[in-house]
Design a protein around this motif. Structure first.
Motif: not given
Length: 396
Positions: A87-94, A119-136
């Motif tokens: 029944g989980g609806t929200h997964l928050l990943l740190d 909803i996930f947090t990350s280092s400011s280093m992380l460039e979402i559009y350059k991630s392996e699966s292109d989450l942008s």
């Protein structure tokens, strides 16, 4: 999973709602996939826990850090599927950047478990559009800045002080300052903010704050940058040398040849190192508006990201003029486009020119410059185009 759920409930119980960062009210929390980036220590974890406590059903939500020992023999995608089944609806990943192949598994959750908001947090280093699966194309991304001067005052005093747009400050700064002066004495608060107020954890022990900040800097370079860019130990040492060189120069106009010799790196490696420090939230690069910004383009001027870093790294070498300019650049970051000006110090949004100085600074350098302003230190209130520099800390 049971242990994760118990630990989550314990974290929520310890979470206070007394002070909340500005970004919590700016995020559209309805999106299926949300990324929140920010420098270590800026308050990302606390903000997620506060959002859960205020807005979500604790029975259908789960917060977990991705460096948890749970993931030694289990995967993120399996956790998401199992949580959804109960029944989980929200997964928050740190701290997702600490989990190998995080982007591939987050994409799988997005595609295969669409009923689950992530909803996930990350280092400011992380460039979402350059991630392996292109989450942008899937993730809506937000950046959490360090505390503004306004937030610091709220954190210190509990007062309810609103933020102002740049245009509002420029047009109505005298009235805004008059209103604030009935509630606060800004100059002593501003001096404390410059030394201690960028990261919320200063309140844990103000005497040890600068030492903890130095430890945070080491963790950003050795763990956060390395987790994203996989740099060598040799480059880690060079990044630390470069950061110290920037901290002890006031202001820092990089001479690439001399700097290459000083830290022992080629021009290409050095410029890449500067950009890594900028992405990590440790420095700010400033260019002239006519200069193209390429991968191998050196910035015209470099500042530490905030004044607290100056006090931690430079100590007695901290220069008051550099403090003012560092504060000014930091408060505008991600809110406006800021360049070096041909006349004056900074050009904002290619429209407004600012000269930064002490209370005796004259307008000689911006005389006859259209839309120009003098941002003065050590004054409580301004008039016409003279604005207290501290007031630019009220933009968020």
């Amino acid at each position: 999973m049971e242990n994760l759920l118990v630990e989550f409930q314990q974290k929520i119980a310890r979470t206070s709602l007394d002070f909340q960062r500005y970004l919590i009210d700016e995020i559209d929390w309805h999106n299926q996939l949300i990324a929140i980036r920010g420098a270590r220590g800026s308050g990302k974890t606390t903000m997620l826990l506060q959002y859960i406590k205020k807005n979500l059903d604790l029975k259908t939500s789960l917060f977990v850090s991705l460096d948890h020992l749970y993931f030694i023999d289990k995967t993120l995608i399996s956790l998401a599927k199992d949580f959804s089944k109960i029944g989980g609806t929200h997964l928050l990943l740190d701290e997702v950047h600490k989990y190998p192949n995080w982007s591939r598994e987050v994409k799988l959750i997005y595609d295969d478990v669409p009923e689950l908001k992530v909803i996930f947090t990350s280092s400011s280093m992380l460039e979402i559009y350059k991630s392996e699966s292109d989450l942008s194309r899937r993730a809506v991304s937000y950046d959490l800045k360090e505390m503004s001067f306004r937030e610091f005052i709220v954190f210190e005093t509990g007062l309810d002080l609103k933020s102002h747009t740049l245009e509002d400050l420029l047009e109505n700064h005298t009235e805004i300052a008059q209103s604030l002066l009935t509630q606060i004495k800004p100059i002593p608060l501003f001096l404390k903010y410059l030394e201690f107020g960028a990261y919320p954890y200063y309140k844990e022990n103000i005497k040890l704050y600068h030492q903890k900040l130095l430890n945070t800097i080491n963790l950003i370079i050795e763990i956060d940058i390395n987790a994203v860019d996989h740099i060598s130990y040799d480059l880690i040492v060079k990044l630390k040398k470069l950061l110290f060189a920037i901290a002890t120069s006031a202001p820092f106009t990089p001479n690439i040849t001399k700097l290459s010799e000083r830290i022992g790196a080629s021009r290409a490696v050095l410029i890449q190192a500067i950009k890594q420090l900028e992405r990590a939230g440790l420095v700010n690069e400033v260019y002239r508006p006519t200069k193209g910004i390429g991968v191998l383009t050196k910035p015209e001027k470099l500042f530490l990201n905030n004044t607290n870093l100056m006090y931690a790294l430079a100590k007695s070498s901290t220069n008051v003029g550099n403090l003012r300019e560092t504060f000014f650049v930091n408060q505008f970051k991600n809110l406006a486009v800021i360049h070096l000006a041909d006349q004056g110090d900074f050009l904002v949004n290619e429209k407004y020119t600012f000269e930064i100085g002490g209370k005796n600074k004259t307008q000689a350098q911006i005389h006859n410059v259209k839309n120009s302003y003098l941002a003065k230190d050590n004054i409580e209130i301004g008039i016409n185009n003279i604005i207290p520099v501290w007031l630019f800390g009220f933009m968020y």
